[in-house]
Design a protein around this motif. Structure first.
Motif, PDB file in Angstrom:
ATOM      1  N   GLY A 110       0.803  -0.705   0.378  1.00  0.00           N
ATOM      2  CA  GLY A 110      -0.041  -0.604   0.455  1.00  0.00           C
ATOM      3  C   GLY A 110       0.776   1.113  -0.500  1.00  0.00           C
ATOM      4  O   GLY A 110       0.288   2.055  -0.237  1.00  0.00           O
ATOM      5  N   GLY A 112       2.617   1.971  -2.485  1.00  0.00           N
ATOM      6  CA  GLY A 112       2.919   2.722  -3.391  1.00  0.00           C
ATOM      7  C   GLY A 112       3.420   2.318  -4.175  1.00  0.00           C
ATOM      8  O   GLY A 112       4.444   2.551  -5.289  1.00  0.00           O
ATOM      9  N   LYS A 113       4.278   1.452  -3.796  1.00  0.00           N
ATOM     10  CA  LYS A 113       4.569   0.317  -4.987  1.00  0.00           C
ATOM     11  C   LYS A 113       5.350   0.367  -5.736  1.00  0.00           C
ATOM     12  O   LYS A 113       5.835   0.431  -7.035  1.00  0.00           O
ATOM     13  CB  LYS A 113       6.059  -0.290  -3.984  1.00  0.00           C
ATOM     14  CG  LYS A 113       7.034  -0.357  -3.180  1.00  0.00           C
ATOM     15  CD  LYS A 113       7.570  -2.084  -2.838  1.00  0.00           C
ATOM     16  CE  LYS A 113       6.280  -3.202  -2.202  1.00  0.00           C
ATOM     17  NZ  LYS A 113       5.284  -2.149  -1.203  1.00  0.00           N
ATOM     18  N   THR A 114       4.221  -0.704  -6.553  1.00  0.00           N
ATOM     19  CA  THR A 114       3.559  -0.883  -7.845  1.00  0.00           C
ATOM     20  C   THR A 114       3.410   0.431  -8.886  1.00  0.00           C
ATOM     21  O   THR A 114       3.813   0.720  -9.887  1.00  0.00           O
ATOM     22  CB  THR A 114       2.871  -2.011  -7.836  1.00  0.00           C
ATOM     23  OG1 THR A 114       2.968  -2.674  -6.717  1.00  0.00           O
ATOM     24  CG2 THR A 114       2.502  -2.439  -9.109  1.00  0.00           C
ATOM     25  N   THR A 115       3.115   1.464  -8.525  1.00  0.00           N
ATOM     26  CA  THR A 115       2.519   2.274  -8.683  1.00  0.00           C
ATOM     27  C   THR A 115       4.434   3.139  -9.341  1.00  0.00           C
ATOM     28  O   THR A 115       4.228   3.694  -9.959  1.00  0.00           O
ATOM     29  CB  THR A 115       1.392   3.167  -8.132  1.00  0.00           C
ATOM     30  OG1 THR A 115       0.498   2.860  -8.014  1.00  0.00           O
ATOM     31  CG2 THR A 115       0.997   5.387  -8.837  1.00  0.00           C
ATOM     32  N   ASP A 253       0.435  14.082  -1.993  1.00  0.00           N
ATOM     33  CA  ASP A 253      -1.258  15.064  -2.504  1.00  0.00           C
ATOM     34  C   ASP A 253      -1.686  14.974  -1.190  1.00  0.00           C
ATOM     35  O   ASP A 253      -2.352  15.603  -1.397  1.00  0.00           O
ATOM     36  CB  ASP A 253      -1.337  15.027  -4.057  1.00  0.00           C
ATOM     37  CG  ASP A 253      -1.644  12.844  -4.336  1.00  0.00           C
ATOM     38  OD1 ASP A 253      -0.351  12.185  -3.951  1.00  0.00           O
ATOM     39  OD2 ASP A 253      -2.613  12.686  -4.575  1.00  0.00           O
ATOM     40  N   SER A 276       6.177  11.979  -5.211  1.00  0.00           N
ATOM     41  CA  SER A 276       5.205  11.085  -6.031  1.00  0.00           C
ATOM     42  C   SER A 276       4.132  11.630  -5.179  1.00  0.00           C
ATOM     43  O   SER A 276       3.992  11.411  -4.222  1.00  0.00           O
ATOM     44  CB  SER A 276       5.035   9.016  -5.923  1.00  0.00           C
ATOM     45  OG  SER A 276       4.026   8.748  -6.368  1.00  0.00           O
ATOM     46  N   GLY A 278       0.550  11.697  -6.270  1.00  0.00           N
ATOM     47  CA  GLY A 278      -0.648  11.351  -7.440  1.00  0.00           C
ATOM     48  C   GLY A 278      -0.592  10.959  -7.648  1.00  0.00           C
ATOM     49  O   GLY A 278       0.601   9.322  -8.105  1.00  0.00           O
ATOM     50  N   GLU A 279      -2.236   9.821  -8.353  1.00  0.00           N
ATOM     51  CA  GLU A 279      -2.365   8.420  -9.322  1.00  0.00           C
ATOM     52  C   GLU A 279      -1.518   8.924 -10.777  1.00  0.00           C
ATOM     53  O   GLU A 279      -1.501   7.059 -11.202  1.00  0.00           O
ATOM     54  CB  GLU A 279      -3.809   8.445  -9.125  1.00  0.00           C
ATOM     55  CG  GLU A 279      -3.613   7.881  -7.588  1.00  0.00           C
ATOM     56  CD  GLU A 279      -4.698   7.488  -6.830  1.00  0.00           C
ATOM     57  OE1 GLU A 279      -4.870   6.234  -7.017  1.00  0.00           O
ATOM     58  OE2 GLU A 279      -6.018   7.541  -5.801  1.00  0.00           O
TER      59      GLU A 279
HETATM   60  P1  GDP Z   1       1.762  -1.379  -2.809  1.00  0.00           P
HETATM   61  O1  GDP Z   1       1.376  -2.351  -2.656  1.00  0.00           O
HETATM   62  O2  GDP Z   1       3.457  -0.944  -2.840  1.00  0.00           O
HETATM   63  O3  GDP Z   1       2.164  -1.655  -4.972  1.00  0.00           O
HETATM   64  O4  GDP Z   1       0.836  -0.042  -3.724  1.00  0.00           O
HETATM   65  P2  GDP Z   1       0.514   0.421  -4.799  1.00  0.00           P
HETATM   66  O5  GDP Z   1       0.798   1.101  -5.635  1.00  0.00           O
HETATM   67  O6  GDP Z   1      -0.655  -0.750  -4.928  1.00  0.00           O
HETATM   68  O7  GDP Z   1      -1.126   1.701  -4.230  1.00  0.00           O
HETATM   69  C1  GDP Z   1      -1.469   1.548  -3.545  1.00  0.00           C
HETATM   70  C2  GDP Z   1      -2.882   2.854  -4.124  1.00  0.00           C
HETATM   71  O8  GDP Z   1      -2.031   3.726  -3.418  1.00  0.00           O
HETATM   72  C3  GDP Z   1      -3.226   2.255  -4.381  1.00  0.00           C
HETATM   73  O9  GDP Z   1      -4.459   3.506  -4.940  1.00  0.00           O
HETATM   74  C4  GDP Z   1      -2.869   4.016  -5.677  1.00  0.00           C
HETATM   75  O10 GDP Z   1      -3.737   4.337  -6.708  1.00  0.00           O
HETATM   76  C5  GDP Z   1      -2.426   4.925  -4.446  1.00  0.00           C
HETATM   77  N1  GDP Z   1      -1.458   5.902  -4.437  1.00  0.00           N
HETATM   78  C6  GDP Z   1       0.188   5.368  -4.996  1.00  0.00           C
HETATM   79  N2  GDP Z   1       1.352   6.626  -5.292  1.00  0.00           N
HETATM   80  C7  GDP Z   1       0.082   7.647  -4.843  1.00  0.00           C
HETATM   81  C8  GDP Z   1      -0.177   8.980  -4.784  1.00  0.00           C
HETATM   82  O11 GDP Z   1       1.724   9.382  -5.151  1.00  0.00           O
HETATM   83  N3  GDP Z   1      -0.528   9.621  -4.686  1.00  0.00           N
HETATM   84  C9  GDP Z   1      -2.041   8.886  -4.155  1.00  0.00           C
HETATM   85  N4  GDP Z   1      -2.928   9.825  -4.030  1.00  0.00           N
HETATM   86  N5  GDP Z   1      -2.237   7.788  -4.612  1.00  0.00           N
HETATM   87  C10 GDP Z   1      -1.033   7.004  -5.113  1.00  0.00           C
END
Ligand code: GDP
Length: 298
Positions: A110, A112-115, A253, A276, A278-279
């Protein structure tokens, strides 16, 4: 993020306007207000203490300068100290001298790694690199697919375990991805790894296994800036468990108080390298301490 801190500091500086020379009492009062502003923003206590001590010392020693009035001088001091706690200079990515540069991402689920992996890949492409994304998060349902969707969005290929082949073996996937990168001449490999909702030893062991298998040039710890002081505890756990070279702050953000973002450099001794905010895939940039400080004091 930082809206309340910005307002608070602006208020503090307003009280100094029109003053000819700052008395000891003015400096003390200002220091107190800055302290409260930082604590309210959730900045870690040791960071606040150092910050306020530095501001006080410099405000006392400041020569009366022709160019700046006392209020402006205090703003400049606070700006300089913010830049310092944010890391001073921008820390650039280090590329390998030969062979593919390997960047490994670590952090909680959660965060935001994958994003972030896809955003970083897009940014690398814009730097003229030829990146390969690697899906080693085999824990979270859909993480591989999510990386593939994001990889498509930014036009970067994703190396992922084929069904039935390497599934459940993230270390094997990581190792194979480096061979793939060498074969197909990708010059940067971005390895996404699994996180958990909390720090646990199994996750840490897996991250260490991947790290040892791919020998990354950079391990980046990805952390959600919205989770406040928990970010610092997690940062420390990953530092002890896996170790990393730099930090990526995500969700700047958001409307959290921002203290974690301001504390993490000093608490971990590792520079924030990217942010980072935003989405969208383009909501991402190199982290510039001076620009962040200016934004806070704007
Ligand atoms: P992971 O579990 O670490 O791989 O996390 P994800 O990449 O799946 O991100 C978790 C949630 O956070 C997703 O709904 C993303 O769209 C959201 N997210 C990631 N980076 C950002 C960011 O910089 N800003 C916002 N508002 N949401 C983000």
């Amino acid at each position: 993020m930082f809206a309340t801190l910005s307002d608070r500091l602006a208020e503090t500086f307003k009280n100094l306007r029109g003053k000819g020379r700052l008395s000891e009492a003015d400096i003390d009062a200002t220091a107190r207000e800055i302290r409260i502003a930082l604590l309210e923003a959730d900045v870690a206590l040791p960071v606040v203490k150092d910050f306020v001590a530095a501001v006080k010392e410099r405000a006392r020693g400041e020569e009366v300068s022709g160019a700046l009035n006392p209020a402006q001088q205090v703003v400049k001091i606070v700006n300089d100290e913010l830049v310092t706690i944010l890391g001073g200079e921008t820390r650039r990515l280090r590329y390998a001298k030969t062979g593919p540069t390997v960047i490994m991402l670590a952090g909680l689920q959660g965060a935001g790694k994958t994003t972030l992996a896809a955003k970083l890949a897009l940014w690398l492409k814009e730097q003229g690199k030829s990146p390969l994304l690697v899906a080693c998060d085999l824990q979270r349902p859909n993480a591989v697919q999510q990386l593939q969707v994001n990889g498509d969005k930014v036009g970067v290929p994703v190396f992922a375990p084929e069904a039935g082949n390497g599934v459940g073996d993230p270390i094997g996937v990581a190792r194979a991805s480096i061979e793939e990168a060498k074969r197909k001449l990708y010059d940067v490999v971005v390895v996404d790894t699994a996180g958990r909702l909390g720090v646990d030893s199994e996750m840490m062991a897996q991250a260490v296994g991947i790290r040892d298998a791919v020998q990354p040039d950079e391990v980046l710890f990805v952390v959600d800036a919205m989770i406040g002081q928990d970010a610092l505890t997690t940062a420390q756990a990953f530092l002890d468990g896996v170790g990393y070279d730099g930090v990526v702050l995500t969700k700047l953000d958001g409307d959290a108080r921002g203290g974690a973002a301001l504390s993490i450099r000093q608490v971990t001794g590792r520079p924030v390298m990217f942010a980072s905010s935003g989405e969208k895939m383009t909501d991402f940039d190199v982290f510039h301490p001076d620009r962040m400080a200016s934004r806070i004091l704007d």
